[in-house]
Enzyme design. Structure first.
Site, short mmCIF file in Angstrom:
data_model
loop_
_atom_site.label_atom_id
_atom_site.label_comp_id
_atom_site.label_asym_id
_atom_site.label_seq_id
_atom_site.Cartn_x
_atom_site.Cartn_y
_atom_site.Cartn_z
CB SER A 30 3.93 -17.73 33.53
OG SER A 30 5.11 -17.38 34.21
CB THR A 31 8.27 -21.01 33.36
OG1 THR A 31 8.44 -19.68 33.87
CG2 THR A 31 9.41 -21.33 32.41
CB ALA A 85 12.13 -22.22 40.68
CD GLU A 105 4.46 -25.75 42.19
OE1 GLU A 105 4.22 -25.18 41.12
OE2 GLU A 105 4.97 -25.18 43.16
C1 5RP Z 1 3.92 -22.11 41.60
C2 5RP Z 1 5.39 -21.99 41.46
C3 5RP Z 1 5.90 -21.47 40.17
O1 5RP Z 1 6.62 -22.49 39.54
C4 5RP Z 1 6.78 -20.29 40.44
O2 5RP Z 1 6.01 -19.32 41.12
C5 5RP Z 1 7.34 -19.71 39.15
O3 5RP Z 1 6.30 -19.21 38.36
P1 5RP Z 1 6.55 -18.49 36.98
O4 5RP Z 1 7.07 -19.51 36.03
O5 5RP Z 1 5.21 -17.95 36.59
O6 5RP Z 1 7.56 -17.37 37.22
O7 5RP Z 1 6.15 -22.34 42.33
O8 5RP Z 1 3.57 -22.53 42.89
#
Ligand code: 5RP
Length: 225
Positions: A30-31, A85, A105
């Protein structure tokens, strides 16, 4: 400030690391999605970059935002990657993979000069491990690997979709979410997991991130390695 605003603020703060002409790794989650949308705005205003997405989701989002894309087949040197992350420790070691995309990633991060982590400050921890560590495994080996990781002291769960079916990654594998509690020696655990036949990749990112931009309210905390 709401969490979503913090995520957007962290993503916005990463834009200053992107320069015209660069190849940019596009993270997942989401970020990272905020980052992709903000980068799309820059492209509409004339910035010339090419993106390498870390998941099918991020590829679709980037295309919808008009971001020109390339692939690792065409380009193996990525200037900057911006990604989210699940946990960030003081040495900028990460747990990633909450969104299930850590395999691509990590590959993209490994080809990147400068990996920028964007997150809200709740992701900052003194020690990794509260968040269950995702481990991507080939389907054939899932039960065997679950048993081996349990023997290391973790509580292991096969990730499932909301309808109960096993979660399938972009590379057609399964994910084991491994609850270790505090991880005392992340380097050693990473090595142990990588040595297990059938483990495709794990969510410990060690020595990969150069900068973390963590938003707390209207403040951006910048950590460097
Ligand atoms: C996906 C990831 C994401 O970057 C991690 O889960 C963080 O996600 P969000 O920004 O939604 O909290 O590693 O594999």
């Amino acid at each position: 400030m709401a969490n979503d605003q913090e995520k957007e603020a962290a993503a916005r703060a990463s834009l200053r690391f992107i320069q015209d002409g660069q190849v940019v790794g596009l993270g997942t989650g989401s970020t990272a999605a905020y980052f992709i949308k903000l980068l799309g705005e820059q492209v509409k205003q004339g910035m010339r970059i090419r993106g390498i997405p870390t998941s099918d989701r991020s590829r679709d989002l980037a295309m919808s935002q008009g971001i020109p894309l390339t692939t690792l087949d065409e380009c193996q040197d990525i200037a900057v990657t911006v990604d989210g992350a699940d946990e960030v420790d003081p040495q900028l070691r990460l747990i990633k993979g909450g969104g299930g995309a850590m395999l691509r990633e990590k590959i993209v991060a490994s080809a990147t000069k400068q990996m920028i982590v964007v997150a809200d400050a709740s992701k900052r921890v003194e020690r990794l491990g509260k968040f269950p560590l995702p481990v991507e495994v080939i389907k054939f080996a899932k039960a065997l690997i679950a048993k081996r990781i349990s023997a290391l002291g973790a509580q292991v769960n096969l990730r499932r979709n909301s309808d109960g079916s096993p979660y399938i990654t972009d590379e057609n594998n399964h994910i084991l979410d491994c609850r270790f509690g505090e991880i005392r020696d992340a380097d050693q655990l990473g090595r142990q997991l990588s040595e297990m036949p059938g483990v495709v990749e794990h969510g410990l990112f060690i020595g990969m991130a150069s900068v973390a931009l963590l938003a707390r309210g209207s403040e951006i905390i910048e950590l460097r390695r």
